[in-house]
Design an enzyme around this catalytic site. Structure first.
Site, mmCIF file in Angstrom:
data_model
loop_
_atom_site.group_PDB
_atom_site.id
_atom_site.type_symbol
_atom_site.label_atom_id
_atom_site.label_comp_id
_atom_site.label_asym_id
_atom_site.label_seq_id
_atom_site.Cartn_x
_atom_site.Cartn_y
_atom_site.Cartn_z
ATOM 1 N N HIS A 194 2.989 12.494 -2.731
ATOM 2 C CA HIS A 194 3.998 11.618 -3.318
ATOM 3 C C HIS A 194 4.096 11.794 -4.835
ATOM 4 C CE1 HIS A 194 3.514 9.963 0.665
ATOM 5 N NE2 HIS A 194 4.629 9.296 0.490
ATOM 6 N N THR B 72 -10.670 -1.666 -4.186
ATOM 7 C CA THR B 72 -10.535 -1.379 -2.755
ATOM 8 C C THR B 72 -9.053 -1.486 -2.402
ATOM 9 O OG1 THR B 72 -12.734 -2.322 -2.341
ATOM 10 C CG2 THR B 72 -11.265 -2.061 -0.437
ATOM 11 N N MET B 73 -8.523 -0.438 -1.775
ATOM 12 C CA MET B 73 -7.080 -0.436 -1.516
ATOM 13 C C MET B 73 -6.735 0.323 -0.242
ATOM 14 S SD MET B 73 -3.928 0.870 -3.932
ATOM 15 C CE MET B 73 -4.302 2.640 -3.774
ATOM 16 N N VAL B 74 -5.915 -0.312 0.569
ATOM 17 C CA VAL B 74 -5.295 0.344 1.714
ATOM 18 C C VAL B 74 -3.867 0.701 1.313
ATOM 19 C CG1 VAL B 74 -4.421 -0.001 4.053
ATOM 20 C CG2 VAL B 74 -6.703 -0.817 3.451
ATOM 21 N N ASP B 75 -3.505 1.956 1.484
ATOM 22 C CA ASP B 75 -2.141 2.437 1.217
ATOM 23 C C ASP B 75 -1.751 3.238 2.444
ATOM 24 O OD1 ASP B 75 0.191 3.661 0.441
ATOM 25 O OD2 ASP B 75 -0.620 4.596 -1.369
ATOM 26 N N MET B 76 -1.007 2.617 3.355
ATOM 27 C CA MET B 76 -0.826 3.267 4.653
ATOM 28 C C MET B 76 0.603 3.167 5.152
ATOM 29 S SD MET B 76 -2.827 0.585 7.131
ATOM 30 C CE MET B 76 -2.254 -1.099 7.336
#
Length: 332
Positions: free
Chosen positions: A44, A169-173
């Site tokens: 991206h 802490t990170m969710v990128d989905m």
């Protein structure tokens, strides 16, 4: 090949200025594309840049447009992006959500008529770096079949949740097993996917990224669960922004533009003191990472923690760019 951050940003800036983009806008946009790539999110960042320029040249993106606030309801605001540059607009909208959260504890900005925001994780990270929980998502053009279908009727509609832990802490989905950007990354590297990512032309699950890119039968994350989550995220973004749904973007536009997005910031420190916050987060992380490993050689991972190392490696050793992608950018 390897490039420095300055070389990468300079290449982006040159292309943008050649399209008569204003100097400050070109600089900020080039910076964001370069930072995304430097963070290790090539799909991206640098890989997406030629597609961004294509949409710019086609008039889908209006580079001098200014987002406008439409409605203000205390902690909730509704904005119209006016089809401005997607990543610059998204950054501004998360900044606005943070401002609202500083006043109200929580801030929500619903955005319509937007363009692709590139790396959604940038905006969750942006909030978490300032001590806020950051939540955001976007709808898209229909690029995924709903569960039980062969025809694309839902979006991959990526969802980001970022927590101000140390490290963040990170969710990128995406709501698909893999984003189309990650399919491209694996195809360019000559790799199969690590798990099934879609269906082949015979309706069988496949790990071949090129096959899925071509037939568009990408697999929803968690099968019917990802399909369902994609649908409700689209509904919420459409209603809160009074913007276009996946159906409208797909049926009424010539390409993916005019999408709807949500940005939420929550000021954690209004609800819990800093020492207690940090201790609770550390206990959660320690409890997870001290579990017995399935493979002694593979560490238990927490979402997003790898970005700190990726960023450090790229700053130390240079940013790896696929030769064919670099050639495309040089030719723009």
């Amino acid at each position: 090949m390897k490039v420095t951050f300055e070389e990468l940003k300079g290449a982006f800036y040159r292309v943008l200025r050649s399209r008569n983009i204003a100097e400050d806008t070109a600089d900020e946009c080039a910076e964001m594309f370069a930072r995304t790539t430097e963070s290790g999110v090539y799909s991206h960042g640098v890989n997406r840049f030629p597609r961004f320029i294509q949409q710019l040249d086609n008039g889908d993106i209006i580079p001098d447009a200014k987002p406008q606030r439409v409605t203000s309801l205390g902690a909730i605001e509704q904005w119209d992006a006016q089809r401005a540059i997607g990543n610059l607009t998204a950054k501004k909208m998360m900044d606005r959500a943070i401002e609202l959260a500083s006043d109200h504890g929580i801030g929500l900005v619903a955005l319509r008529n937007a363009n692709h925001w590139m790396r959604g994780g940038s905006y969750g990270w942006q909030a978490a770096e300032k001590g806020y929980i950051g939540i955001c998502w976007t709808n898209s053009i229909a690029v995924m079949p709903p569960w039980g279908a062969k025809e694309c009727r839902i979006g991959t509609n990526p969802l980001i949740v970022a927590i101000p832990s140390t490290p963040i802490t990170m969710v990128d989905m995406s709501m698909s097993m893999f984003s189309y950007g990650m399919l491209e990354v694996n195809r360019l590297a000559g790799r199969e996917l690590s798990v099934d990512g879609g269906f082949d032309d015979n309706g069988q699950l496949t790990k071949e990224p090129g096959v899925i890119e071509k037939n568009r039968r990408i697999l929803p994350m968690g099968y019917w669960k990802g399909s369902g989550l994609s649908i409700v995220l689209d509904m919420i973004a459409t209603l809160l922004s009074n913007g276009s749904s996946v159906a409208e973007v797909t049926q009424e536009n010539s390409d993916e533009y005019g999408v709807s997005q949500i940005f939420i910031a929550i000021e954690v420190d209004k609800l819990i003191d800093g020492a207690t916050r940090d201790a609770k987060l550390q206990r959660i992380m320690d409890f997870i990472t001290t579990a017995e490993r399935a493979d002694d050689n593979v560490a238990i991972r927490l979402p997003g923690h790898e970005f700190t190392k990726l960023l450090d490696d790229n700053r130390r050793h240079g940013i790896t760019i696929d030769d064919s992608v670099w050639a495309k950018i040089q030719a723009l």
